[in-house]
Write a protein that holds these residues in place. Sequence first.
Motif: not given
Lengths: 269, 156
Positions: A9, A48, A51, B115, B143-145, B147-148, B150-151
């Motif tokens: 990811q 994402d 957003l 971010m 950054i991964r967290l 985005l997670i 947010l998703r």
Amino acid sequence: MTGNGHNTQEELASYAMQGLPPEESASIRAHLQTCVPCRTELAQVCGDLALLGLAVEQQPLPEGARERFLKRIAASPAVKPQEKLAEVTPIDVKTRRRGPGFWVPWVSAAAMAIVAISLGVQNKALNDELNDESNMVKNLAAQASRAQQVLEVLTAPSAQRVTLTEGKAPAQPSARATYLPDRGALILLATNLKPLPEGKAYELWVIPANGKAPVPAGLFHPDAVGTATLVLPPLPAGIAAKAFGVTIEKASGADSPTLPIILSGATGS
Amino acid sequence: MAEVFDRYGRAVYSVALRILKDTGHAEDVMQEIFFQIWRNSDSFVQGRGSLGAWLVVVARNRSIDLLRRRKPVDSVDDVILASPGSLASEVEHNSMMEKVQKVLKDLPAEQQRSMELAFFEGLSHSEIAERTGDPLGTVKTRIRLALITLRKAFQS
């Protein structure tokens, strides 16, 4: 790349934000050509990121921006890629002899026409592919919905949790950790935990296979019947684990585990 | 086309302005994006998800290209977006904006910062790690967290 050959990811997020060196970006682009799961994940990442863009405070347009735009498009009709082909004028070989400078624009136009044809074909292929992907995304969304239901059943506070044991022996504290090292994804489901004193918490530790110090993987508290879950705590990706352990720590957590280890288990790999 | 411009022009311009911090450059980016759509309506296809969402991603990428004096990279815009929903009306947009802003505000400060640097300043993970002094792995995780989070907020 993950162990199963897919982009992580983080890689896809970097790719989507154009934050990769050209060679890495090209490598991911090539992989995406043939990998539907990675394309689907990329679409999610782009969603994402959209957003984030949509969260930006709205600013008024500069005065006259609309008029400038309308004036510009009025002076330049819309053109479809296929229509560009009609603009190509054949070179008349019977015309009088001309200097090399004359031919430069025509050669450029011909080259542009070839590019336009190529782009048109490529665009059509991409559109077809994208439509296929839309169906794929729908299927994946259905799968994701089922996965979400499974997760909700596992973690819902109202779910009844029963540990089955042989005979009538009282159930002992136990926990099951499910871990994907390449994603740093972990789910822990613990049962029959003893209540904790005030100001204390259970803490899960990942014991790395490379012999480095245990990595804290999250704090948790049991509910009234001793059940606790830890779902996707923030963990760096790529830590191969040889074991997991649970200790009792102060409520804010610890940098290293405090003995005794209440629960432990080896990965067996 | 005027209707599309009226509906999404501010969103596109606002993203460009946030990144470029220059009204002239931001308008240039906005004008160019809408002009390209006018010239070639195939640049957006329905399968890509919400037009508004796609436009803000393109606006972000074009602005970062300009900021970093890079050649535009078309292929990155050329993806489907798992759409956050319809943004057809201003009410929907405002509602979405408020929800995202709340989620972002609730993120840990270091995730917000990572971010911000990645999305609005166009820094790579390595560049963020250099600037903040944090380990590269930590930056990636943040950054991964983010985005997670947010998703998840928009899937629930």
